[in-house]
Design a protein around this motif. Structure first.
Motif, PDB file in Angstrom:
ATOM      1  N   PRO A  63       0.819  -1.216   0.000  1.00 37.20           N
ATOM      2  CA  PRO A  63       0.000   0.000   0.000  1.00 37.20           C
ATOM      3  C   PRO A  63       0.857   1.273   0.000  1.00 37.20           C
ATOM      4  CG  PRO A  63      -0.893  -1.581   1.557  1.00 37.20           C
ATOM      5  CD  PRO A  63       0.430  -2.134   1.092  1.00 37.20           C
ATOM      6  N   LEU A  64       0.506   2.215  -0.845  1.00 34.26           N
ATOM      7  CA  LEU A  64       1.240   3.483  -0.934  1.00 34.26           C
ATOM      8  C   LEU A  64       1.171   4.274   0.367  1.00 34.26           C
ATOM      9  CD1 LEU A  64       0.049   4.596  -4.478  1.00 34.26           C
ATOM     10  CD2 LEU A  64       2.367   3.902  -3.868  1.00 34.26           C
ATOM     11  N   SER A  65       0.087   4.071   1.117  1.00 38.07           N
ATOM     12  CA  SER A  65      -0.110   4.844   2.346  1.00 38.07           C
ATOM     13  C   SER A  65       0.953   4.577   3.396  1.00 38.07           C
ATOM     14  CB  SER A  65      -1.482   4.534   2.942  1.00 38.07           C
ATOM     15  OG  SER A  65      -1.555   3.160   3.315  1.00 38.07           O
ATOM     16  N   THR A  66       1.634   3.417   3.295  1.00 35.07           N
ATOM     17  CA  THR A  66       2.580   3.039   4.343  1.00 35.07           C
ATOM     18  C   THR A  66       3.771   3.985   4.423  1.00 35.07           C
ATOM     19  OG1 THR A  66       3.612   1.491   2.787  1.00 35.07           O
ATOM     20  CG2 THR A  66       1.959   0.601   4.298  1.00 35.07           C
ATOM     21  N   VAL A  67       4.020   4.759   3.369  1.00 36.52           N
ATOM     22  CA  VAL A  67       5.140   5.698   3.412  1.00 36.52           C
ATOM     23  C   VAL A  67       4.914   6.784   4.459  1.00 36.52           C
ATOM     24  CG1 VAL A  67       4.321   7.372   1.684  1.00 36.52           C
ATOM     25  CG2 VAL A  67       6.758   6.928   1.901  1.00 36.52           C
ATOM     26  N   ALA A  68       3.643   7.058   4.786  1.00 38.73           N
ATOM     27  CA  ALA A  68       3.325   8.140   5.719  1.00 38.73           C
ATOM     28  C   ALA A  68       2.836   7.636   7.073  1.00 38.73           C
ATOM     29  CB  ALA A  68       2.281   9.063   5.105  1.00 38.73           C
ATOM     30  N   LEU A  69       3.060   6.358   7.375  1.00 43.97           N
ATOM     31  CA  LEU A  69       2.726   5.856   8.716  1.00 43.97           C
ATOM     32  C   LEU A  69       3.469   6.674   9.766  1.00 43.97           C
ATOM     33  CD1 LEU A  69       2.971   1.994   8.142  1.00 43.97           C
ATOM     34  CD2 LEU A  69       0.878   3.355   8.367  1.00 43.97           C
ATOM     35  N   ASP A  70       2.848   6.827  10.935  1.00 46.32           N
ATOM     36  CA  ASP A  70       3.534   7.587  11.983  1.00 46.32           C
ATOM     37  C   ASP A  70       4.608   6.721  12.645  1.00 46.32           C
ATOM     38  OD1 ASP A  70       2.299   5.967  13.924  1.00 46.32           O
ATOM     39  OD2 ASP A  70       0.769   7.450  14.409  1.00 46.32           O
ATOM     40  N   VAL A  71       5.293   7.278  13.621  1.00 46.62           N
ATOM     41  CA  VAL A  71       6.422   6.583  14.229  1.00 46.62           C
ATOM     42  C   VAL A  71       5.995   5.319  14.963  1.00 46.62           C
ATOM     43  CG1 VAL A  71       6.389   7.830  16.435  1.00 46.62           C
ATOM     44  CG2 VAL A  71       8.586   7.049  15.495  1.00 46.62           C
ATOM     45  N   TRP A  72       4.693   5.220  15.287  1.00 45.49           N
ATOM     46  CA  TRP A  72       4.151   4.021  15.941  1.00 45.49           C
ATOM     47  C   TRP A  72       3.644   2.998  14.925  1.00 45.49           C
ATOM     48  CZ3 TRP A  72       2.753   9.036  17.533  1.00 45.49           C
ATOM     49  CH2 TRP A  72       3.326   9.457  18.730  1.00 45.49           C
ATOM     50  N   GLY A  73       3.734   3.330  13.624  1.00 48.31           N
ATOM     51  CA  GLY A  73       3.281   2.421  12.585  1.00 48.31           C
ATOM     52  C   GLY A  73       1.791   2.486  12.333  1.00 48.31           C
ATOM     53  N   VAL A  74       1.167   3.621  12.649  1.00 49.21           N
ATOM     54  CA  VAL A  74      -0.279   3.785  12.525  1.00 49.21           C
ATOM     55  C   VAL A  74      -0.586   4.769  11.394  1.00 49.21           C
ATOM     56  CG1 VAL A  74      -2.373   4.554  13.719  1.00 49.21           C
ATOM     57  CG2 VAL A  74      -0.593   3.314  14.983  1.00 49.21           C
ATOM     58  N   ASP A  75      -1.661   4.495  10.645  1.00 46.54           N
ATOM     59  CA  ASP A  75      -2.102   5.439   9.611  1.00 46.54           C
ATOM     60  C   ASP A  75      -2.498   6.769  10.243  1.00 46.54           C
ATOM     61  OD1 ASP A  75      -1.940   3.925   7.185  1.00 46.54           O
ATOM     62  OD2 ASP A  75      -3.701   2.774   7.816  1.00 46.54           O
TER      63      ASP A  75
END
Length: 465
Positions: A63-75
């Protein structure tokens, strides 16, 4: 933005590399596919060796969105990148030259860096930090200039388990039962005691083609600095730094320790910086920063001036997290003023050499917690800005000079986020999409910290007010 390296060309180059690698490593069982998001750990997936051919065809997705996950790995829902738009996949595009053995793995394993590409357009994802750097480097290459980049990374070895208060503990000195608890700057005895782990780090770097060079013991207990040799490609230098952090972490754990790249893991000790040395070569391979005297050449001065002029706008890239601002405090062995100097380590930009092939500048602001791609992209943008506008850096600082007259880096995270949001220079550095989404990402992390009640607050106020 146009595609800088066409997808077909990139896949053709990687296919040749993959075929050679499989012949050299016929027992290969696993491939670790790695990429860098905005922050946090490297992300990706594991593939069986039989799927290497799919990688060479551009048929592996995430998923392209994973590039912007926060430091905790959350969308971060405010970005609108994930379920809000169906969380579409992108192509994991292998980076030629990065398929390497993983010496610490328990089964024969390879790793490869990838970048994210759009599935339909087959063009780079505008939010991918590596692509942000690629575009920054391209602007200099359009001028016939090639960045030469070397990095220095500071870090702390720590105990595998935190202390009773939840904070990191310095490691036990190898071969003893004693915990490190004193300054160790340039201490060769400490270096000798840590030799097994440091030597294995260097061996792993050689296997993976990471040009590790000088190692020193730093001020903090368990703190070291390892320098990487310069390369004439900013992307490759940032790749090296990113993968080097991975090497250190895995080898430390193999030796019963862990490692932290927090900018300031201990209040009473020095922070960990990420220093970047940069020069520029012209089309003939000559260093354009070199001059005839001990004074910086006009070109070098303009580059320094551009970095100083854009420094506050780019600070959130150099100091992306709450803890980053613990490091950027007075008398903390980190720069706090937007100034430059010759061989002066209090300066934000240091000029260690002005003549010959070694003429270069050193940017000293970023913390070890920063994303290498985004830091180097900001530096190249600042240098390019300085060359285009012939920025004047002013007078170099002198020893014992009062730095109060200079503009200062912010010691406040929210201020740095706001400065980036409102900055024309930040918008010009990359795409409007990256500028907007990165702003949302940093604000979202700030909001979580701003609304979290800590144990220290309760200990301080619960029975006092």
């Amino acid at each position: 933005m146009p595609t800088l390296t066409p997808m077909k060309t990139q896949l053709e180059l990687f296919k040749e590399e993959a075929e050679r690698f499989q012949k050299q490593h016929p027992d290969l069982e696993k491939i670790e596919v790695l990429y860098s998001g905005f922050c946090g750990p490297l992300r990706g997936k594991w593939l069986p060796a039989s799927m290497l051919s799919k990688l060479t065809e551009g048929a592996v997705r995430l998923p392209l969105s994973t590039v912007a996950l926060d430091v905790w790995g959350v969308d971060v829902s405010a970005t609108g990148l994930a379920i809000e738009r169906g969380d579409p996949d992108g192509i994991l595009m292998p980076v030629p030259g990065t398929l390497k053995p993983v010496p610490w793995a328990k089964v024969p394993t390879a790793q490869v860096l990838v970048t994210l590409f759009e599935l339909e357009e087959q063009t780079p994802h505008l939010l991918d930090p590596r692509y942000v750097l690629e575009t920054a480097q391209a602007k200099l290459k359009d001028k016939g200039l090639t960045p030469v980049v070397a990095t220095e990374l500071e870090f702390y070895f720590i105990d595998m388990e935190p202390g009773s208060n939840g904070l990191p503990l310095p490691p036990i000195i190898p071969g003893t039962k004693h915990r490190l608890k004193a300054s160790q700057i340039y201490d060769l005895d400490i270096m000798a005691q840590f030799e097994p782990i440091l030597a294995e780090i260097n061996r792993a770097c050689k296997i993976q083609g990471i040009p590790a060079d000088t190692t020193i013991a730093e001020f903090g207990h368990g703190q070291f600095e390892i320098n990487l040799l310069h390369v004439p490609d900013a992307l490759e230098a940032a790749d090296h730094c990113l993968l080097f952090k991975r090497v250190i972490r895995h080898i430390a754990r193999k030796h019963g320790m862990d490692v932290t790249f927090m900018a300031k893991p201990y209040a009473e000790c020095t922070g960990s910086g990420f220093h970047v040395h940069t020069s520029l070569l012209d089309a003939n391979g000559a260093n354009v920063f070199t001059g005839e005297t001990d004074e910086a050449s006009p070109t070098l001065r303009h580059a320094v001036g551009g970095l100083l002029e854009t420094m506050l706008d780019m600070q959130i890239l150099f100091a992306p997290h709450a803890n980053s601002y613990r490091r950027l405090q007075p008398a903390s062995y980190a720069p706090t003023a937007c100034c430059w100097g010759y061989d002066h380590r209090a300066a934000a930009v240091r000029v260690p050499a002005t003549k010959g092939v070694g003429a270069r500048l050193e940017h000293r602001v970023a913390g070890a917690d920063a994303n290498p791609y985004l830091v180097v992209a900001a530096l190249l943008h600042g240098i390019n800005h300085g060359l285009e506008h012939k920025c004047d850096p002013g007078t170099a600082i002198t020893p014992q000079e009062d730095l109060a007259k200079y503009k200062h880096l912010s010691g406040n995270w929210e201020t740095a986020i706001t400065r980036w949001k409102d900055s024309a220079a930040a918008q010009q550095m990359t795409s409007s999409d990256f500028h907007r989404i990165y702003s949302i990402s940093r604000s979202a992390e700030y909001d979580i910290f701003a609304t979290t009640v800590t144990a220290f607050e309760c200990q301080t106020y619960a029975k006092k007010v």
